[in-house]
Write an enzyme that holds these catalytic residues in place. Structure first.
Site, PDB file in Angstrom:
ATOM      1  N   THR A  31       0.835  -1.196   0.000  1.00  0.00           N
ATOM      2  CA  THR A  31       0.000   0.000   0.000  1.00  0.00           C
ATOM      3  C   THR A  31       0.874   1.251   0.000  1.00  0.00           C
ATOM      4  OG1 THR A  31      -1.691  -1.187   1.239  1.00  0.00           O
ATOM      5  CG2 THR A  31      -1.856   1.203   1.195  1.00  0.00           C
ATOM      6  N   GLN A 107     -10.042  -4.196   1.799  1.00  0.00           N
ATOM      7  CA  GLN A 107     -10.515  -4.378   3.168  1.00  0.00           C
ATOM      8  C   GLN A 107     -10.972  -3.055   3.788  1.00  0.00           C
ATOM      9  OE1 GLN A 107      -7.280  -6.245   5.294  1.00  0.00           O
ATOM     10  NE2 GLN A 107      -7.918  -8.318   4.702  1.00  0.00           N
ATOM     11  N   HIS A 181     -12.916  -6.204   7.720  1.00  0.00           N
ATOM     12  CA  HIS A 181     -11.885  -6.833   8.552  1.00  0.00           C
ATOM     13  C   HIS A 181     -12.337  -6.793  10.007  1.00  0.00           C
ATOM     14  CE1 HIS A 181      -8.247  -8.369  10.074  1.00  0.00           C
ATOM     15  NE2 HIS A 181      -7.421  -7.901   9.154  1.00  0.00           N
ATOM     16  N   TYR A 186      -8.347  -5.816  15.837  1.00  0.00           N
ATOM     17  CA  TYR A 186      -8.723  -4.485  15.382  1.00  0.00           C
ATOM     18  C   TYR A 186     -10.103  -4.128  15.940  1.00  0.00           C
ATOM     19  CZ  TYR A 186      -4.733  -5.136  12.252  1.00  0.00           C
ATOM     20  OH  TYR A 186      -3.479  -5.369  11.756  1.00  0.00           O
TER      21      TYR A 186
END
Length: 674
Positions: A31, A107, A181, A186
């Site tokens: 990314t 995601q 996700h 998370y």
């Protein structure tokens, strides 16, 4: 050629037909955004190179859906799915990947209480860190002190809307699916896990309450885009924390509820920060370590279920699908190690796939820890993150080939030989041992680390394929160099352990203590006593301490610095430390000097505190200092050959020296210049 037809059966995903059962898992490794927050050409090159093999699906990793108070720009900022201005550049990436028969997704994510996932104050269900040890308050965690506040109830509905609006932007950009996700500690995972969720309102406590946030997000995203693109869901099959964690039974119970809320597929993952099982498991975990979780969830739904976790072998993927344990299989780090893994699988060239070693040193540490959250790399693929700038052209030097002599068949020597032969040079490789591999032949003998040797047979096949003349059991001499008269000499002659200068007194005067060098100990399977002192606590000393700590043997590691295993990847080190702790290995850091007691029968460690005398030590293993082997440099240069030094022979003292990561990358970069 070995075809795997079971992997190339179509699969229904929402309104889409997926052509096969292979997926490149969502990872943050590739990314990259620029100073305007837009997708870079480097990021496009990263995904396109992997799309050429046409897996069924490719996903971009964790992308932020919640707008921060202050937006960051640049390569460390990630993809801003909370802003409409990201859509045009995302569309360019989607169009580039769609040049191939691939379904492309991204995601939807927020880091919750995971430290380091935001430059601002964190928020989570109860204001608790996503680090298991910190949340438990057991005193063993390293507290970073990043503020973390509990979400107000009114904020939860806003976050649900952020997820759905981000999904709408993804649909506008042309993606085929989004993946929510909900794993790895998370934000959504925080709500599912009792250790992190102490709420007393309708979002905490019971299973129904802890899953409410997730199901609201799935339903909202589906309502926003469900008729345009598919909606995937990724969550932990198990946190491996017992009653404190999210369990496999709850995962099976959640699956049909997620399907009813609008999920078109489920990927079952695992792992938390600081838990016994990590999200990105190193080589100490078996391949396919989380596949049984997906197999348990699959019977509870009618939508496809994917599996992930240490899957690098297409044959394993085939077996999982054929056995009905999963509908599709996600490859993560395997696509970093070899961007052509899907192409080679499709063509049946399985032996050509460069294997991931699960070393974690490049893909994880370089990205998250050592590079400030920037470019990821790979210990076996030095082109990772350089796909746009490192363009390798086969036979580019064939019109004017050079006669190249590579001395040393370790990793650096093999990579130098492979890369120069790839360019079309005439390459001869000489190795003094009876087989190629160098120190990897020793490293793969350490407990739990045999997989690290998987790269050696790959190199052997590549060298044979490219016509490299390999000469084993051959020590190169000055007369040989003269007779062979090479244009280029590449020395990959490695390094050898040495006794630290300040410990010569111990070596000379120890009466009843056996003195051993690390390489001799392992290569010749030397017998050691029951009480062993390992001098050096970096990667070599740490793994050999684990190797020695068998049965009732007592092992002590003495390290001069304030940190153990500094050259090991953090995930690798985490598992190794747990192994050592289970074997009662004692580690002592900040040891500045080691001396014999007056009776010459015991050893005293001198450090920052009071001296520590170790009685009964019967073996000392030196695993710290090493010396580069460069004896043929002057000879080669005197003959007029262009001379290059690679790997340990080039550098044994810098931060990365002596690692697979450094030796392959340095040899590759050197060979590209020839």
């Amino acid at each position: 050629m070995q075809k795997l037809p079971e992997l190339y059966q179509p699969m229904k995903l929402g309104r889409f037909q997926i052509p096969n059962r292979l997926m490149m898992a969502g990872m943050s490794a590739g990314t990259k955004t620029d100073s305007n927050g837009e997708i870079t050409p480097e990021m496009i090159a990263y995904y396109v190179e992997r799309a050429r093999g046409e897996p069924g699906m490719i996903a971009i990793g964790a992308s932020q859906v919640v707008p921060p108070e202050k937006r960051l720009y640049g390569p460390h900022a990630g993809i801003a799915l909370y802003s409409d201005d990201i859509v045009p550049s995302l569309s360019k990436l989607v169009d580039a990947v769609h040049a191939y028969d691939v379904k492309f997704g991204i995601q939807l994510w927020n880091g919750g209480g995971t430290e380091g996932t935001s430059h601002e104050e964190l928020f989570s269900p109860s204001g608790l860190s996503s680090n298991v040890r910190t949340a438990r308050g057991d005193g063993t965690a390293r507290y970073r002190g990043q503020p973390n506040r509990a979400l107000e109830k009114a904020e939860i509905s806003d976050i649900v809307k952020y997820f759905s609006s981000a999904a709408r932007r993804c649909a506008d950009a042309g993606f085929d699916f989004v993946e929510i996700h909900a794993g790895h500690g998370y934000l959504i995972s925080n709500f599912l896990t009792p250790l992190f969720n102490k709420r007393t309102d309708e979002y905490g406590g019971s299973f129904e309450n802890r899953t409410r946030f997730l199901l609201e997000i799935v339903a909202a995203v589906n309502a926003e885009v469900g008729d345009r693109i598919a909606v995937g869901l990724k969550y932990n099959g198990d946190d491996f924390l017992g009653e404190e964690g999210w369990t496999l039974a709850e995962s099976c119970r959640l699956a049909p509820l997620a399907e009813k809320a609008g999920a078109d597929y489920i990927t079952v993952t695992a792992g938390l920060v600081g838990s016994p099982k990590l999200t990105i498991p190193p080589m100490y975990e078996p391949q396919g370590c989380y596949t049984d979780l997906a197999a348990a969830v699959k019977p509870h739904v009618n939508i496809p279920v994917g599996t992930i976790g240490r899957i690098k072998n297409p044959e394993m993927a085939r077996d999982l699908v054929a056995a009905g344990k999963a509908d599709f299989v996600c490859f993560g780090r395997g696509t970093i190690a070899d961007p052509e893994i899907f192409l080679k699988t499709r063509e049946g060239r399985l032996d050509d796939i460069r294997p991931c070693l699960a070393d974690c040193r490049g893909c994880i540490d370089e990205h998250l820890l050592r590079n400030g959250g920037g470019d990821a790399s790979c210990v076996v693929n030095p082109r990772m993150s350089r796909e746009l700038t490192c363009i390798d052209i086969p036979d580019s030097a064939a019109a004017n080939p050079k006669r190249i002599l590579v001395i040393g068949g370790g990793l650096a020597g093999m990579e130098a030989a492979r890369r120069t032969a790839y360019s079309g040079h005439h390459v001869m490789l000489f190795e003094r041992r009876s087989q190629l591999g160098g120190q990897i032949l020793l490293a793969r003998q350490m407990p739990g680390r045999r997989e690290i040797g998987d790269i050696v047979p790959w190199y052997e096949r590549q060298l044979s394929k490219m016509g490299v003349e390999v000469h084993l059991n051959t020590e190169v001499t000055e007369s040989m160099l003269k007779d062979l008269s090479p244009d280029v000499v590449i020395l990959g002659t490695g390094s050898a352990p040495v006794v630290p200068q300040d410990m010569m007194d111990v070596v000379m005067n120890a009466e009843d203590i056996d003195i051993m060098m690390l390489d001799d100990l392992v290569e010749h399977q030397l017998d050691v006593g029951e009480n062993v002192l390992v001098v050096g606590g970096d990667q070599n000393g740490m793994v050999v301490a684990d190797y020695l700590a068998q049965g009732e043997r007592r092992v002590v590691v003495a390290e001069a610095l304030n940190h153990f295993g500094g050259k090991l990847a953090a995930h690798d080190r985490w598992y190794l430390l747990n192994r050592q702790n289970a074997k009662n290995v004692r580690r002592i850091k900040n040891v500045h000097h080691i001396q014999l007691t007056p009776d010459m029968r015991s050893v005293t460690l001198i450090g920052d505190g009071a001296p520590d005398t170790l009685s009964g030590i019967d073996t000392i293993v030196f695993a710290s200092d090493r010396r580069s082997e460069r004896s043929l440099v002057e000879v080669a240069e005197s003959l007029g050959a262009s001379t290059y030094i690679v790997g340990d022979a080039h550098d044994i003292s810098s931060e990365n020296a002596g690692t697979i990561f450094n030796n392959i990358a340095h040899a590759y970069d050197t060979a590209r210049q020839i």
